[in-house]
Design a protein around this motif. Structure first.
Motif, PDB file in Angstrom:
ATOM      1  N   PRO A 126       0.822  -1.219   0.000  1.00 18.62           N
ATOM      2  CA  PRO A 126       0.000   0.000   0.000  1.00 18.62           C
ATOM      3  C   PRO A 126       0.855   1.267   0.000  1.00 18.62           C
ATOM      4  O   PRO A 126       0.496   2.264  -0.638  1.00 18.62           O
ATOM      5  N   LEU A 127       2.009   1.209   0.668  1.00 17.25           N
ATOM      6  CA  LEU A 127       2.880   2.396   0.683  1.00 17.25           C
ATOM      7  C   LEU A 127       3.511   2.622  -0.685  1.00 17.25           C
ATOM      8  O   LEU A 127       3.610   3.750  -1.167  1.00 17.25           O
ATOM      9  N   ARG A 128       3.923   1.512  -1.272  1.00 10.37           N
ATOM     10  CA  ARG A 128       4.513   1.623  -2.615  1.00 10.37           C
ATOM     11  C   ARG A 128       3.508   2.245  -3.581  1.00 10.37           C
ATOM     12  O   ARG A 128       3.831   3.174  -4.338  1.00 10.37           O
ATOM     13  N   ILE A 129       2.285   1.728  -3.548  1.00  9.74           N
ATOM     14  CA  ILE A 129       1.269   2.237  -4.480  1.00  9.74           C
ATOM     15  C   ILE A 129       0.945   3.702  -4.164  1.00  9.74           C
ATOM     16  O   ILE A 129       0.803   4.534  -5.063  1.00  9.74           O
ATOM     17  N   ALA A 130       0.883   4.008  -2.881  1.00  9.10           N
ATOM     18  CA  ALA A 130       0.593   5.388  -2.493  1.00  9.10           C
ATOM     19  C   ALA A 130       1.679   6.337  -3.009  1.00  9.10           C
ATOM     20  O   ALA A 130       1.395   7.442  -3.477  1.00  9.10           O
ATOM     21  N   LEU A 131       2.938   5.886  -2.951  1.00  5.73           N
ATOM     22  CA  LEU A 131       4.047   6.778  -3.316  1.00  5.73           C
ATOM     23  C   LEU A 131       4.294   6.859  -4.815  1.00  5.73           C
ATOM     24  O   LEU A 131       4.690   7.896  -5.330  1.00  5.73           O
ATOM     25  N   THR A 132       4.088   5.736  -5.522  1.00  4.57           N
ATOM     26  CA  THR A 132       4.469   5.724  -6.950  1.00  4.57           C
ATOM     27  C   THR A 132       3.294   5.506  -7.892  1.00  4.57           C
ATOM     28  O   THR A 132       3.424   5.740  -9.094  1.00  4.57           O
ATOM     29  N   GLY A 133       2.193   4.955  -7.372  1.00  4.36           N
ATOM     30  CA  GLY A 133       1.082   4.621  -8.267  1.00  4.36           C
ATOM     31  C   GLY A 133       1.355   3.365  -9.070  1.00  4.36           C
ATOM     32  O   GLY A 133       0.673   3.074 -10.050  1.00  4.36           O
ATOM     33  N   ARG A 134       2.377   2.612  -8.632  1.00  7.36           N
ATOM     34  CA  ARG A 134       2.704   1.355  -9.310  1.00  7.36           C
ATOM     35  C   ARG A 134       2.935   0.266  -8.279  1.00  7.36           C
ATOM     36  O   ARG A 134       3.405   0.547  -7.175  1.00  7.36           O
ATOM     37  N   ALA A 135       2.649  -0.960  -8.655  1.00  5.73           N
ATOM     38  CA  ALA A 135       2.776  -2.072  -7.711  1.00  5.73           C
ATOM     39  C   ALA A 135       4.179  -2.681  -7.718  1.00  5.73           C
ATOM     40  O   ALA A 135       4.441  -3.655  -7.044  1.00  5.73           O
ATOM     41  N   TRP A 136       5.059  -2.129  -8.517  1.00  6.31           N
ATOM     42  CA  TRP A 136       6.446  -2.604  -8.534  1.00  6.31           C
ATOM     43  C   TRP A 136       7.330  -1.403  -8.823  1.00  6.31           C
ATOM     44  O   TRP A 136       6.848  -0.371  -9.299  1.00  6.31           O
ATOM     45  N   GLY A 137       8.612  -1.551  -8.502  1.00 12.49           N
ATOM     46  CA  GLY A 137       9.485  -0.423  -8.799  1.00 12.49           C
ATOM     47  C   GLY A 137      10.712  -0.419  -7.917  1.00 12.49           C
ATOM     48  O   GLY A 137      11.097  -1.446  -7.360  1.00 12.49           O
ATOM     49  N   PRO A 138      11.333   0.750  -7.779  1.00  9.69           N
ATOM     50  CA  PRO A 138      12.622   0.826  -7.096  1.00  9.69           C
ATOM     51  C   PRO A 138      12.503   0.607  -5.592  1.00  9.69           C
ATOM     52  O   PRO A 138      11.408   0.641  -5.022  1.00  9.69           O
ATOM     53  N   GLU A 139      13.642   0.416  -4.965  1.00 10.26           N
ATOM     54  CA  GLU A 139      13.737   0.288  -3.507  1.00 10.26           C
ATOM     55  C   GLU A 139      13.121   1.513  -2.842  1.00 10.26           C
ATOM     56  O   GLU A 139      13.553   2.640  -3.097  1.00 10.26           O
ATOM     57  N   LEU A 140      12.155   1.276  -1.979  1.00  8.43           N
ATOM     58  CA  LEU A 140      11.474   2.426  -1.358  1.00  8.43           C
ATOM     59  C   LEU A 140      12.394   3.152  -0.380  1.00  8.43           C
ATOM     60  O   LEU A 140      12.292   4.373  -0.222  1.00  8.43           O
ATOM     61  N   ALA A 141      13.313   2.403   0.233  1.00  7.90           N
ATOM     62  CA  ALA A 141      14.243   3.042   1.170  1.00  7.90           C
ATOM     63  C   ALA A 141      15.066   4.117   0.450  1.00  7.90           C
ATOM     64  O   ALA A 141      15.409   5.148   1.038  1.00  7.90           O
ATOM     65  N   ASP A 142      15.355   3.865  -0.810  1.00  5.47           N
ATOM     66  CA  ASP A 142      16.144   4.840  -1.579  1.00  5.47           C
ATOM     67  C   ASP A 142      15.264   5.903  -2.236  1.00  5.47           C
ATOM     68  O   ASP A 142      15.721   6.997  -2.555  1.00  5.47           O
ATOM     69  N   LEU A 143      14.016   5.518  -2.447  1.00  8.80           N
ATOM     70  CA  LEU A 143      13.113   6.468  -3.096  1.00  8.80           C
ATOM     71  C   LEU A 143      12.790   7.651  -2.168  1.00  8.80           C
ATOM     72  O   LEU A 143      12.738   8.804  -2.606  1.00  8.80           O
ATOM     73  N   LEU A 144      12.609   7.342  -0.878  1.00  5.20           N
ATOM     74  CA  LEU A 144      12.171   8.404   0.045  1.00  5.20           C
ATOM     75  C   LEU A 144      13.088   9.628   0.048  1.00  5.20           C
ATOM     76  O   LEU A 144      12.611  10.751  -0.120  1.00  5.20           O
ATOM     77  N   PRO A 145      14.431   9.435   0.227  1.00  9.35           N
ATOM     78  CA  PRO A 145      15.287  10.633   0.239  1.00  9.35           C
ATOM     79  C   PRO A 145      15.238  11.395  -1.082  1.00  9.35           C
ATOM     80  O   PRO A 145      15.356  12.620  -1.102  1.00  9.35           O
ATOM     81  N   LEU A 146      15.021  10.687  -2.172  1.00 13.46           N
ATOM     82  CA  LEU A 146      14.975  11.368  -3.464  1.00 13.46           C
ATOM     83  C   LEU A 146      13.722  12.240  -3.555  1.00 13.46           C
ATOM     84  O   LEU A 146      13.756  13.347  -4.093  1.00 13.46           O
ATOM     85  N   LEU A 147      12.629  11.748  -3.005  1.00 12.89           N
ATOM     86  CA  LEU A 147      11.384  12.531  -3.049  1.00 12.89           C
ATOM     87  C   LEU A 147      11.423  13.711  -2.073  1.00 12.89           C
ATOM     88  O   LEU A 147      11.018  14.822  -2.396  1.00 12.89           O
ATOM     89  N   GLY A 148      11.929  13.446  -0.864  1.00 12.11           N
ATOM     90  CA  GLY A 148      11.955  14.507   0.153  1.00 12.11           C
ATOM     91  C   GLY A 148      10.617  14.603   0.872  1.00 12.11           C
ATOM     92  O   GLY A 148       9.570  14.187   0.334  1.00 12.11           O
ATOM     93  N   ARG A 149      10.652  15.164   2.094  1.00  7.57           N
ATOM     94  CA  ARG A 149       9.474  15.167   2.963  1.00  7.57           C
ATOM     95  C   ARG A 149       8.225  15.772   2.324  1.00  7.57           C
ATOM     96  O   ARG A 149       7.149  15.177   2.323  1.00  7.57           O
ATOM     97  N   GLU A 150       8.408  16.925   1.744  1.00  8.29           N
ATOM     98  CA  GLU A 150       7.251  17.634   1.204  1.00  8.29           C
ATOM     99  C   GLU A 150       6.527  16.813   0.137  1.00  8.29           C
ATOM    100  O   GLU A 150       5.315  16.664   0.146  1.00  8.29           O
ATOM    101  N   GLU A 151       7.331  16.271  -0.762  1.00  9.74           N
ATOM    102  CA  GLU A 151       6.764  15.494  -1.871  1.00  9.74           C
ATOM    103  C   GLU A 151       6.130  14.195  -1.354  1.00  9.74           C
ATOM    104  O   GLU A 151       5.078  13.772  -1.845  1.00  9.74           O
ATOM    105  N   ILE A 152       6.779  13.574  -0.361  1.00 12.35           N
ATOM    106  CA  ILE A 152       6.199  12.338   0.206  1.00 12.35           C
ATOM    107  C   ILE A 152       4.811  12.656   0.752  1.00 12.35           C
ATOM    108  O   ILE A 152       3.820  11.980   0.443  1.00 12.35           O
TER     109      ILE A 152
END
Ligand code: GLU
Length: 459
Positions: free
Chosen positions: A428-454
């Motif tokens: 559910p977190l992956r889908i909430a963040l990317t809109g896709r059910a598969w994709g990159p490591e979420l641990a690495d995705l978060l810093p790239l997005l940043g708090r505001e965007e998350i």
């Protein structure tokens, strides 16, 4: 001895991975031996050869990393062939024949009926000057045959004449010149078949090694005889096995399927194509080789197997993926830009590092960039409990800067508060963040997005 090889494609279609196998065998052989590679267009068949195909062949080779030292067009060398043909005619080794295709077929049948091999009986050698003149007066034009040296004094009494050559792939080969018909070198309309121009060029261009597909093994006997008739020594030969489709059919230029052009347009790495084209059908394992130099080190023409090799396009995907995963941002910057990634954006480099392990093709990065840079996709949607869980989860995002620890802290807290774990927690977190059910490591995705965007992605 300095090495000169040639790749002699006829520009009558888009070249495919099987043609490229020949080009690469030659290229790597030249590379290993500090030799010269001649790209020689076999374009004497004016009706079927097209400039656009020749141009595409040059582009394809360049894309693959094959850089000819010299480029020649046989269509521009007609005077050389005329001159060589005249010498053979003067020596009585090239003789005019006036039979029509029907006449030849009739004779062939008669021979077969008498249980004789269906060879040309050299009937034209018996024609008197008057008979020839009569044919000409009738409007017939001669085709010209090369008199094979398979007899002692009388061309009508042939004897076993073995031409023996040591093939770099297939070992010792012996062809009996008495088992074949005198080959036609010049057609009725005065155009050359492939044999004479090829041999003339190999001599004049100083070709030392002829590396080509094993569909040419049977031509080699007559060609060696022709080299000798022209006072030259034949080069060394190496006939490699051909590639077929998975179902065993030969690859064809006509269909355009598996053409190098289509592989380039399909986003494949040239070295994936090179690795497969060279290593398949050899005793070497097929692996993703990163550059031509490394491939040259692996390449050994003698390790080529003799039987045809089946080519599976799916294997290309695996090799491609391996190569893509090893590429750095700088390697792909230009291509990312072409795929729609804003490479000037400060996040672009980290984006590549994040996404590369998910890619099969470099161009697929273009699909992910908007999801990271602009907002999530809508490929997967959340419903019911999952939607509720994901929405609430954003309240629990740890305070402070988002770094590579954030994901662990966040999900540890969510595990404890919701009792969810594994896929039920992450998806559910992956889908909430990317809109896709598969994709990159979420641990690495978060810093790239940043708090505001998350937080902006809370469903
Ligand atoms: N054009 C010929 C081919 O593509 C060249 C053969 C050769 O290399 O001698 O089959």
């Amino acid at each position: 001895m300095s090495v000169t090889v040639r790749f002699a494609p006829s520009p009558t279609g888009f070249i495919h991975i099987g043609n490229v196998r020949t080009a690469l065998f030659n290229w790597l052989y030249a590379l290993k031996n500090d030799g010269q590679f001649v790209l020689r267009y076999d374009d004497t068949d004016i009706a079927r050869s097209k400039a656009e195909y020749a141009e595409q062949i040059a582009k394809d080779l360049n894309w693959l990393g094959v850089k000819p030292h010299r480029v020649e067009y046989q269509s521009k060398r007609m005077a050389n062939y005329d001159e060589a043909a005249q010498r053979l005619k003067d020596a009585g080794l090239l003789y005019p024949c006036y039979e029509t295709a029907d006449e030849l077929e009739r004779r062939r049948k008669i021979r077969l009926g008498r249980k004789l091999p269906p060879l040309y009986g050299r009937e034209a050698l018996k024609l008197t000057d008057e008979e020839k003149a009569a044919f000409e007066a009738e409007g017939r034009k001669p085709h010209w045959r090369f008199l094979l040296p398979n007899f002692e004094n009388d061309p009508f009494t042939t004897k076993r004449t073995e031409i023996v050559f040591e093939d770099a792939v297939r070992g010792r080969q012996a062809v009996d010149l008495a088992s074949m018909s005198d080959p036609v070198l010049i057609r009725e309309d005065g155009t050359y078949l492939y044999t004479l121009p090829s041999v003339v060029d190999d001599i004049e261009m100083g070709v030392t090694h002829i590396i080509r597909g094993d569909d040419h093994v049977t031509n080699t006997g007559a060609q060696i005889a022709l080299f000798e008739a022209m006072g030259a020594t034949a080069p060394q030969f190496g006939h490699h096995n051909l590639l077929t489709t998975i179902s065993g059919e030969g690859l064809s230029k006509r269909t355009g399927a598996l053409s190098i052009k289509s592989l380039e347009e399909g986003g494949y790495e040239p070295m994936a194509v090179n690795s497969l084209a060279v290593l398949i059908g050899t005793s070497e394992n097929v692996s993703a080789v990163p550059d031509m130099k490394a491939l040259a080190e692996l390449f050994d023409i003698t390790s080529t197997t003799k039987s045809a090799a089946k080519f599976d396009p799916a294997e290309l995907d695996g090799l491609n993926e391996t190569l893509v995963h090893a590429l750095t941002f700088d390697d792909v910057k230009e291509r990312l830009s072409a795929a729609g990634v804003d490479v000037a954006d400060e996040r672009a480099k980290d984006f590549w590092t994040l996404i590369v392990k998910n890619l099969k093709k470099v161009s697929d990065a273009g699909d992910w960039w908007p999801i990271i840079a602009n907002g999530k996709a809508s490929d997967a949607v959340l419903e019911g409990d999952d939607l509720e869980f994901a929405s609430d989860a954003f309240d629990a995002l740890p305070e402070g800067p988002v770094d590579n620890q954030t994901w662990k802290q966040w999900t540890d807290a969510l595990k404890a508060s919701s009792g969810r774990k594994g896929r039920g927690l992450f998806m559910p977190l992956r889908i909430a963040l990317t809109g896709r059910a598969w994709g990159p490591e979420l641990a690495d995705l978060l810093p790239l997005l940043g708090r505001e965007e998350i937080l902006a992605r809370r469903p």
